[in-house]
Design a protein around this motif. Structure first.
Motif, short mmCIF file in Angstrom:
data_model
loop_
_atom_site.label_atom_id
_atom_site.label_comp_id
_atom_site.label_asym_id
_atom_site.label_seq_id
_atom_site.Cartn_x
_atom_site.Cartn_y
_atom_site.Cartn_z
N SER A 1 -3.76 2.12 -8.30
CA SER A 1 -3.57 0.68 -8.30
C SER A 1 -4.25 0.02 -9.49
CB SER A 1 -4.03 0.07 -6.98
OG SER A 1 -5.42 0.18 -6.87
N ILE B 1 2.52 1.83 -3.45
CA ILE B 1 1.56 2.28 -4.47
C ILE B 1 1.26 3.76 -4.27
CG2 ILE B 1 -0.82 2.04 -5.31
CD1 ILE B 1 -0.57 -0.97 -4.80
N ASN C 1 0.83 -1.21 0.00
CA ASN C 1 0.00 0.00 0.00
C ASN C 1 0.86 1.26 0.00
OD1 ASN C 1 -2.33 -1.48 -0.02
ND2 ASN C 1 -2.63 -1.40 2.21
#
Lengths: 148, 128, 334
Positions: free
Chosen positions: C74, C67, C64
């Motif tokens: 994503s 990204i 996470n």
């Protein structure tokens, strides 16, 4: 240095490159910690006898008390520190047997009480019982054959 | 405290030294071989059973007391002793019953306290 | 992309490493590289009930983080390559099950991170993807439990043993970008020199690292001095020394510009980690945290990143099998 071609050459070379355990220091620590654990056992033994218990029962009480102490120290995350320091000094006495049963019991708790704690409890200590008990049965059978 | 007065200090010293030396043998096995802890425990318990079965180990117990009974050699010797004693009273059945009977206290304690500890304790990382 | 020499791939349009992220455990957070990681955890459980859940959470949060740091939504990440040490790579598959990105599970033991970067780069240079995510994780406690002994067992660790790094490293690769570029990849062969001691992984993996390193130089015609740094994954102190000496016998001197992540990540004296760090996350976090920033700041411009893996499991080592090693290398250049 010559290039290394065979597995044997490499294995010899790795042995040379790998540091050895500090064996003198380890033996010294194992000696006094192991000796101390046995001495604690002897004091418990003497106390039991002083209270009028016979030899066999006193010996069993010693085992149970030392195992209980080991279980508590294992649960409190102290036993592994003693073990790291003392090596065989805490492994070879009955304390090491207790620790090897209690530690997987705690570790595998996450897999549940039946298959985790119950099933994995003997992953380290199981062989001790298998070989110890088998040896005692064989010795017993030999004794029967010789007396008959 | 009469108990404290009754302690045999020379006996304690013998116990300390013999127990310590047995541990040194274990330490040499750890450092000089690649044996895992489980294998070392097996070697000790089996050796103890053989020495007990041959009737040799009891001399060490007479000499060093807990110094000989507390190490796993003593556990093995006790298994063998139990089997031999039980054979005398109940024959072949004794070979199967005796060993575990003599060591039942230790085995049951280890299982019970292991289970108890798992109820209370939580795994933790070695802060080494 | 084209095949050069024996086993090296040269990329026509070298993929960019867009961004990296790293989360590490408390011990790594007390180590010399602590300030370079995105997050250092307070405890190994991170609020979870099991080590396995904790490791899954670490890889999930690292992904996470990478990204959001990369700025690529994503939905625009086409594929994900990830793997770890736990049986059937469950940390990765459980940690990334809510990610909604097509997933390739990769197992290369501790070489997984570079293996993923290799495979991701091939997809990108083959125009099969625009953005690819690569991630890996390891956890000291889950690894000890699976490969060695319960944590509470009072045993001594031999001086040759290594300490599995708790943490996760992740990277987003993109076909468009301004570098650092992955210019070449040299996937390695499995090499087994018969080492059986599971407490001496560095020695078991060093021959594979040697093979990949020499092959890379022969395939590309490059010399060790071409690179600012040659970085291996987790050979540790013993493996590092072995690789340095053996390279010299083959005519390549790497003494002056060779580093090992297992040596860098812990302070050997104060942290009692014996021969150094190991595990997938060792190179994963050290590259993502430390070396990637150095590349970005152009303190270093050309590196050869080589992850090493010991392809063994608890069953084979009990059966007395030797430990096959593997090493994958990629060249990263600004």
């Amino acid at each position: 240095m010559n290039p290394i071609e065979t597995k044997q050459q490499y294995s010899d070379y790795v042995d040379k490159k790998s540091p050895n355990s500090p064996i003198l220091k380890n033996c010294f620590n194992a000696f006094w910690v192991g000796g101390l654990i046995c001495t604690i056992g002897q004091l418990i033994m003497d106390f039991c006898k002083y209270q009028g218990m016979d030899e066999t029962s006193s010996s069993t009480v010693v085992s149970i008390v030392l195992i209980a102490i080991s279980a508590i120290l294992t649960g409190l995350n102290i036993f592994n520190k003693i073990g790291k320091f003392a090596g065989a000094g805490s492994l070879i006495p009955i304390t090491g047997f207790a620790n090897s049963i209690v530690s997987p019991a705690i570790e595998y708790k996450s897999e549940g009480y039946v298959m985790g704690v119950g099933g994995k409890m003997f992953t380290v200590a199981g062989p001790v019982l298998v070989f110890g008990i088998s040896a005692s049965v064989i010795i017993g059978i030999i004794a029967v054959l010789f007396t008959a | 405290m009469d108990f404290i007065k009754s302690i045999d200090l020379m006996g304690l010293l013998r116990c300390f030294v013999v127990g310590g030396i047995i541990c040194i043998i274990g330490q040499i096995l750890i450092d000089k071989t690649k044996l895992t802890p489980a294998r070392i425990l097996v070697i000790f318990v089996t050796t103890g059973a053989v020495l007990g079965g041959l009737g040799i180990y009891k001399y060490l117990i007479d000499f060093a007391g807990a110094g000989a009974t507390v190490p796993l050699l003593g556990f093995g010797a006790n298994l063998a002793k139990g089997a031999l004693q039980e054979v005398q009273t109940s024959g072949l059945l004794g070979a199967f019953v005796g060993g575990v009977k003599a060591s039942a206290g230790g085995i049951a304690a280890a299982v019970f306290f292991g289970y108890l500890a798992s109820l209370i304790a939580k795994p933790k990382i070695k802060k080494q | 992309m084209k095949h050069i020499g024996k086993q090296t791939i040269q990329f026509d349009a070298p993929p960019t490493i867009l961004q990296t992220a790293s989360i590490v455990g408390p011990k790594e957070g007390q180590g010399p590289l602590a300030k370079y990681f995105d997050q250092c955890l307070e405890d190994e459980f991170w609020g979870e009930k099991t080590w396995e859940k904790a490791e899954s959470k670490i890889i999930k949060e690292t992904v996470n983080t990478v990204i959001s740091k990369s700025g690529v939504p994503s939905e625009e990440i086409d594929y994900c390559f990830a793997g770890d040490l736990l049986n059937q790579c469950i940390s990765s598959s459980f940690g990334l099950r809510e990610l909604n990105i097509p997933f390739f599970g990769v197992f290369g033991a501790c070489s997984t991170f570079v293996e993923s970067l290799c495979l991701g780069s091939i997809l990108l240079d083959g125009h099969a993807a625009k953005n690819v995510l690569c991630a890996t994780s390891s956890h000291f406690c889950s690894a000890e439990k699976q490969f060695r002994f319960p944590l509470e067992l009072g045993n001594q660790r031999p001086p040759t043993s290594q300490w599995t790094v708790t943490g996760s490293g992740a990277a987003v690769l993109s076909s468009s970008g301004t570098g650092p570029y992955i210019t070449m990849a040299t996937p390695g062969k499995i090499v087994d020199m018969g080492i059986k001691d599971a407490n001496n992984m560095g020695a078991a993996m060093a021959p594979a690292a040697l093979d990949t390193l020499i092959t890379h130089f022969q395939d590309t015609g490059r010399k060790p001095s071409y690179y600012d740094l040659i970085i291996s994954g987790d050979l540790g102190y013993i493996g590092k020394e072995i690789l340095t000496e053996l390279s010299e016998t083959k005519g390549y001197n790497i003494k002056s510009n060779y580093e090992d992540c297992g040596v860098l990540i812990f302070d050997k004296e104060n942290q009692d980690t014996h021969s150094g760090g190991s595990g997938c996350a060792c190179i994963g976090t050290t590259f993502s945290g430390y070396f990637f920033k150095q590349l970005k700041e152009r303190k270093i411009n050309k590196i050869l990143l080589m992850a090493t893996g010991a392809l063994t499991n608890a069953t084979t080592s009990q059966q007395g099998e030797s430990i096959p090693g593997i090493a994958h290398a990629i060249a990263i250049e600004n």
